[in-house]
Design a protein around this motif. Structure first.
Motif, PDB file in Angstrom:
ATOM      1  N   UNK A 126       0.911  -1.159  -0.048  1.00  0.00           N
ATOM      2  CA  UNK A 126      -0.125   0.117   0.026  1.00  0.00           C
ATOM      3  C   UNK A 126       1.055   1.423  -0.145  1.00  0.00           C
ATOM      4  N   UNK A 127       2.168   1.142   0.402  1.00  0.00           N
ATOM      5  CA  UNK A 127       3.020   2.387   0.470  1.00  0.00           C
ATOM      6  C   UNK A 127       3.428   2.692  -0.923  1.00  0.00           C
ATOM      7  N   UNK A 128       3.220   1.790  -1.820  1.00  0.00           N
ATOM      8  CA  UNK A 128       4.063   2.300  -3.291  1.00  0.00           C
ATOM      9  C   UNK A 128       3.318   3.307  -3.854  1.00  0.00           C
ATOM     10  N   UNK A 129       3.681   3.881  -4.920  1.00  0.00           N
ATOM     11  CA  UNK A 129       3.161   5.022  -5.695  1.00  0.00           C
ATOM     12  C   UNK A 129       2.128   4.073  -6.671  1.00  0.00           C
ATOM     13  N   UNK A 130       1.134   4.666  -6.784  1.00  0.00           N
ATOM     14  CA  UNK A 130      -0.171   4.007  -7.829  1.00  0.00           C
ATOM     15  C   UNK A 130      -0.485   5.318  -8.371  1.00  0.00           C
ATOM     16  N   UNK A 140       5.092  -1.594 -11.347  1.00  0.00           N
ATOM     17  CA  UNK A 140       6.502  -1.396 -10.930  1.00  0.00           C
ATOM     18  C   UNK A 140       7.129  -0.505 -11.928  1.00  0.00           C
ATOM     19  N   UNK A 141       6.896  -0.533 -13.299  1.00  0.00           N
ATOM     20  CA  UNK A 141       7.782   0.491 -14.106  1.00  0.00           C
ATOM     21  C   UNK A 141       7.268   2.191 -13.867  1.00  0.00           C
ATOM     22  N   UNK A 142       6.122   2.137 -13.252  1.00  0.00           N
ATOM     23  CA  UNK A 142       5.484   3.372 -12.776  1.00  0.00           C
ATOM     24  C   UNK A 142       6.090   3.814 -11.746  1.00  0.00           C
TER      25      UNK A 142
END
Length: 244
Positions: A77-81, A237-239
């Protein structure tokens, strides 16, 4: 190259990507995890990252033993979306649903999108044209419906997925097949029609293990892609790399 891995409730799926191109697709059981991934890494020696999304019951340590061979990233949830998460309980939103929403946002920009993932559970996720994730629904998938009829009654048999011979079941087995299969098809078409009543235009992506079985039975026009979650993992992941 990137190896994406989806740890589901029943099986593990993986895919090797070179850029946006899916090179090879894998499906294996959870007890084969380390052996299978090591074999994949041996075959594709240029793999630099292993990207994992997990909703299944498997320990991270099972992957961490592979750290000497590849960089590992667990989607969280801490990733950039690429969307605004408007879910009222954002920390309870499944990582698989977040990845699917991200993939739909990145692949189909500036559109309303409905992603339907037909696996152990059927999930519905809606992202509007302004990239707001609004929520959706969760219901039992085909296998769960068969198991529920058997496990929570005293006499109904446990059947495997099969094509209903008649809409009106002429035996107990035929009635179960009709109820499970036609029931889910009517549910999916019903959900889509409800969204049509709220949005003038949107695209529908159907994915998950039962994609091919269900796609030909739906009345609504859809994009059927059983590998959409793995592709979305790669795009997400690339984002993240570009935006962190």
């Amino acid at each position: 190259m990137i190896l994406t891995v989806d740890v589901g409730n029943t099986r593990i799926k993986g895919a090797v990507f070179e850029g946006d191109i899916l090179v090879e697709y894998f499906v294996f059981e959870k007890n084969e995890l380390q052996k299978k991934i090591k074999n994949i890494l041996k075959k594709y020696k240029k793999t630099t990252h292993l990207v994992v999304a997990s909703v299944g019951n498997i320990e991270k340590e099972s992957f961490l033993e592979l750290e000497k061979e590849v960089k590992i990233h667990f989607v969280s949830h801490q990733d950039s979306f690429p969307f605004v998460n408007s879910y009222e309980t954002p920390q309870t939103l499944g990582i698989d649903r977040m990845v699917l929403a991200a993939g739909a946002t990145l692949q189909y920009p500036n559109q309303n999108r409905l992603v339907i993932d037909a696996g152990t559970c059927v999930t519905y996720d809606f992202i509007d044209e302004n990239d707001n994730y609004l929520g959706g629904a969760i219901s039992p998938g085909l296998r769960l419906r068969y198991e529920a009829l058997h496990n929570f009654t005293s006499k109904l048999p446990l059947l495997s997925l099969d094509e209903p011979k008649h809409f009106i079941g002429k035996s107990t087995s035929e009635s179960i097949h009709s109820g499970v299969v036609n029931g889910l098809v009517c549910e999916i078409d019903g959900f889509i029609n409800e969204y049509k009543g709220q949005c003038l235009k949107f695209i529908i992506i159907l994915t998950g293990g039962d994609t091919e079985f269900l796609a030909k039975r739906l009345k609504n026009t859809i994009f059927a892609n059983s590998n959409f979650l793995l592709e979305s993992l790669n795009r997400t992941f690339q984002y993240k790399i570009k935006n962190d």
